[in-house]
Design a protein around this motif. Structure first.
Motif, PDB file in Angstrom:
ATOM      1  N   TYR A 187       0.817  -1.216   0.000  1.00  0.00           N
ATOM      2  CA  TYR A 187       0.000   0.000   0.000  1.00  0.00           C
ATOM      3  C   TYR A 187       0.844   1.256   0.000  1.00  0.00           C
ATOM      4  N   TRP A 188       0.244   2.323  -0.525  1.00  0.00           N
ATOM      5  CA  TRP A 188       0.793   3.671  -0.419  1.00  0.00           C
ATOM      6  C   TRP A 188      -0.342   4.673  -0.604  1.00  0.00           C
ATOM      7  N   LEU A 189      -0.159   5.852  -0.016  1.00  0.00           N
ATOM      8  CA  LEU A 189      -1.151   6.924  -0.123  1.00  0.00           C
ATOM      9  C   LEU A 189      -0.519   8.194  -0.659  1.00  0.00           C
ATOM     10  N   ASN A 190      -1.325   8.976  -1.354  1.00  0.00           N
ATOM     11  CA  ASN A 190      -0.951  10.347  -1.662  1.00  0.00           C
ATOM     12  C   ASN A 190      -0.726  11.025  -0.320  1.00  0.00           C
ATOM     13  N   SER A 191       0.401  11.680  -0.144  1.00  0.00           N
ATOM     14  CA  SER A 191       0.752  12.237   1.163  1.00  0.00           C
ATOM     15  C   SER A 191      -0.256  13.273   1.668  1.00  0.00           C
ATOM     16  N   ARG A 192      -1.073  13.833   0.772  1.00  0.00           N
ATOM     17  CA  ARG A 192      -2.116  14.776   1.221  1.00  0.00           C
ATOM     18  C   ARG A 192      -3.208  14.065   2.024  1.00  0.00           C
ATOM     19  N   HIS A 193      -3.245  12.742   1.953  1.00  0.00           N
ATOM     20  CA  HIS A 193      -4.316  11.982   2.609  1.00  0.00           C
ATOM     21  C   HIS A 193      -3.818  11.063   3.725  1.00  0.00           C
ATOM     22  N   THR A 194      -2.586  11.275   4.174  1.00  0.00           N
ATOM     23  CA  THR A 194      -2.071  10.452   5.274  1.00  0.00           C
ATOM     24  C   THR A 194      -2.582  10.976   6.611  1.00  0.00           C
ATOM     25  N   LYS A 195      -2.420  10.160   7.627  1.00  0.00           N
ATOM     26  CA  LYS A 195      -2.776  10.508   9.014  1.00  0.00           C
ATOM     27  C   LYS A 195      -4.278  10.754   9.198  1.00  0.00           C
ATOM     28  N   LYS A 196      -5.098  10.083   8.367  1.00  0.00           N
ATOM     29  CA  LYS A 196      -6.551  10.198   8.487  1.00  0.00           C
ATOM     30  C   LYS A 196      -7.197   8.830   8.695  1.00  0.00           C
ATOM     31  N   GLY A 197      -6.359   7.793   8.802  1.00  0.00           N
ATOM     32  CA  GLY A 197      -6.876   6.448   9.019  1.00  0.00           C
ATOM     33  C   GLY A 197      -7.358   5.735   7.772  1.00  0.00           C
ATOM     34  N   ILE A 238       2.127  -8.601   5.476  1.00  0.00           N
ATOM     35  CA  ILE A 238       2.516  -7.222   5.168  1.00  0.00           C
ATOM     36  C   ILE A 238       4.004  -7.142   5.467  1.00  0.00           C
ATOM     37  N   ARG A 239       4.761  -6.656   4.503  1.00  0.00           N
ATOM     38  CA  ARG A 239       6.204  -6.468   4.673  1.00  0.00           C
ATOM     39  C   ARG A 239       6.523  -4.993   4.485  1.00  0.00           C
ATOM     40  N   CYS A 240       7.410  -4.477   5.318  1.00  0.00           N
ATOM     41  CA  CYS A 240       7.829  -3.086   5.156  1.00  0.00           C
ATOM     42  C   CYS A 240       9.197  -2.882   5.781  1.00  0.00           C
ATOM     43  N   ASP A 241       9.845  -1.823   5.349  1.00  0.00           N
ATOM     44  CA  ASP A 241      11.143  -1.455   5.895  1.00  0.00           C
ATOM     45  C   ASP A 241      10.997  -1.195   7.391  1.00  0.00           C
ATOM     46  N   GLU A 242      11.951  -1.679   8.150  1.00  0.00           N
ATOM     47  CA  GLU A 242      11.916  -1.511   9.611  1.00  0.00           C
ATOM     48  C   GLU A 242      11.854  -0.037  10.008  1.00  0.00           C
ATOM     49  N   ARG A 243      12.436   0.846   9.219  1.00  0.00           N
ATOM     50  CA  ARG A 243      12.455   2.274   9.551  1.00  0.00           C
ATOM     51  C   ARG A 243      11.149   2.985   9.225  1.00  0.00           C
ATOM     52  N   ASN A 244      10.280   2.339   8.430  1.00  0.00           N
ATOM     53  CA  ASN A 244       9.057   2.988   7.964  1.00  0.00           C
ATOM     54  C   ASN A 244       7.963   2.865   9.027  1.00  0.00           C
ATOM     55  N   THR A 245       8.028   3.735  10.016  1.00  0.00           N
ATOM     56  CA  THR A 245       7.105   3.641  11.158  1.00  0.00           C
ATOM     57  C   THR A 245       5.650   3.846  10.756  1.00  0.00           C
ATOM     58  N   ALA A 246       5.381   4.710   9.790  1.00  0.00           N
ATOM     59  CA  ALA A 246       4.002   4.930   9.356  1.00  0.00           C
ATOM     60  C   ALA A 246       3.436   3.661   8.738  1.00  0.00           C
ATOM     61  N   VAL A 296       0.208   0.361  10.372  1.00  0.00           N
ATOM     62  CA  VAL A 296      -0.992  -0.235   9.771  1.00  0.00           C
ATOM     63  C   VAL A 296      -1.188  -1.670  10.257  1.00  0.00           C
ATOM     64  N   PRO A 297      -0.247  -2.602  10.042  1.00  0.00           N
ATOM     65  CA  PRO A 297      -0.477  -3.959  10.541  1.00  0.00           C
ATOM     66  C   PRO A 297      -0.551  -4.031  12.063  1.00  0.00           C
ATOM     67  N   GLU A 298       0.197  -3.184  12.736  1.00  0.00           N
ATOM     68  CA  GLU A 298       0.174  -3.205  14.202  1.00  0.00           C
ATOM     69  C   GLU A 298      -1.197  -2.803  14.734  1.00  0.00           C
ATOM     70  N   ARG A 299      -1.804  -1.791  14.140  1.00  0.00           N
ATOM     71  CA  ARG A 299      -3.151  -1.378  14.574  1.00  0.00           C
ATOM     72  C   ARG A 299      -4.203  -2.429  14.275  1.00  0.00           C
ATOM     73  N   LEU A 300      -3.983  -3.220  13.209  1.00  0.00           N
ATOM     74  CA  LEU A 300      -4.970  -4.220  12.800  1.00  0.00           C
ATOM     75  C   LEU A 300      -4.773  -5.578  13.458  1.00  0.00           C
ATOM     76  N   CYS A 310      10.513  -5.844   8.039  1.00  0.00           N
ATOM     77  CA  CYS A 310       9.600  -6.434   9.020  1.00  0.00           C
ATOM     78  C   CYS A 310       8.585  -7.301   8.275  1.00  0.00           C
ATOM     79  N   VAL A 311       8.303  -8.478   8.822  1.00  0.00           N
ATOM     80  CA  VAL A 311       7.304  -9.376   8.238  1.00  0.00           C
ATOM     81  C   VAL A 311       6.184  -9.560   9.258  1.00  0.00           C
ATOM     82  N   TYR A 312       4.992  -9.093   8.877  1.00  0.00           N
ATOM     83  CA  TYR A 312       3.795  -9.234   9.712  1.00  0.00           C
ATOM     84  C   TYR A 312       2.865 -10.233   9.039  1.00  0.00           C
ATOM     85  N   SER A 313       2.062 -10.937   9.844  1.00  0.00           N
ATOM     86  CA  SER A 313       1.069 -11.838   9.244  1.00  0.00           C
ATOM     87  C   SER A 313      -0.198 -11.872  10.083  1.00  0.00           C
ATOM     88  N   LEU A 314      -1.251 -12.269   9.404  1.00  0.00           N
ATOM     89  CA  LEU A 314      -2.530 -12.523  10.054  1.00  0.00           C
ATOM     90  C   LEU A 314      -3.092 -13.771   9.380  1.00  0.00           C
TER      91      LEU A 314
END
Length: 193
Positions: A107-117, A141-149, A153-157, A181-185
């Motif tokens: 996933y990715w978002l247009n930065s104008r629409h981040t931080k809105k859930g 869900i896989r993402c760079d360890e430094r990419n906290t934003a 997403v997987p942590e909240r879910l 980081c490797v997350y799974s559900l």
């Protein structure tokens, strides 16, 4: 034609504020503008944002993704605001293994629409769809360890952090090894919000 390519996929997946639909030929201009708006925020994490592309190149990529969608080898989806039909980002089911079946959500978002859930809302719906409608046994869900934003997403879910792959990919400059980081559900895990 293989059995996989006959898998039914809805015209759209809806959430309270969004709808998510397969990418379609002609979506390139919306994607092009969103990448241009967000290049500096996307560049550290996503290879496609590191190279300036023309509108024609982005549209060609959309059309290639649509062909993959038809074959169900990769499912690129676009995210829109219900209220305005504005394109706000992309998600999808990648690294698909229909034998298990399992998928990875990107996933990715247009930065104008981040931080809105919005991304949590979209990924929650897509995870539910993968587990229930596609009978997936694993959603990653896989993402760079430094990419906290992205990690939020997987942590909240309620995805489980299974591990961190050390020196798994190169940074945006192609010089330093980074960790993933490797997350799974899986079925039976509770999807939070």
């Amino acid at each position: 034609m293989t059995k996989v390519s006959l898998i039914e996929f809805p015209d759209r997946i809806e959430t309270p504020r969004l709808y998510i639909r397969p990418c379609m030929p002609g979506d390139g201009s919306d994607v092009f503008r969103a990448i241009a708006d967000s290049r500096s925020e996307l560049k550290p994490w996503l290879p496609f944002a590191r190279k300036e592309q023309t509108l024609e190149e982005v549209e060609a990529g959309v059309r290639e993704s649509f062909a993959d969608f038809i074959k169900k080898t990769d499912i690129r989806l676009h995210i829109y605001l219900k209220e305005t039909d504005e394109f706000i980002g992309s998600t999808g089911l990648h690294r698909i293994d229909w034998d298990v079946p399992k998928v990875e959500i990107g996933y990715w978002l247009n930065s104008r629409h981040t931080k809105k859930g919005y991304m949590v809302e979209a990924v929650k719906a897509l995870t539910h769809f993968a587990l229930h409608d596609l009978s997936c046994q694993r959603v990653e869900i896989r993402c760079d360890e430094r990419n906290t934003a992205s990690r939020r997403v997987p942590e909240r879910l309620g995805f489980k952090l299974e591990g961190i792959l050390r020196n798994d990919h190169l940074d945006e400059n192609g010089t330093d090894a980074r960790d993933t980081c490797v997350y799974s559900l899986i079925p039976g895990d509770l999807i939070k919000s």
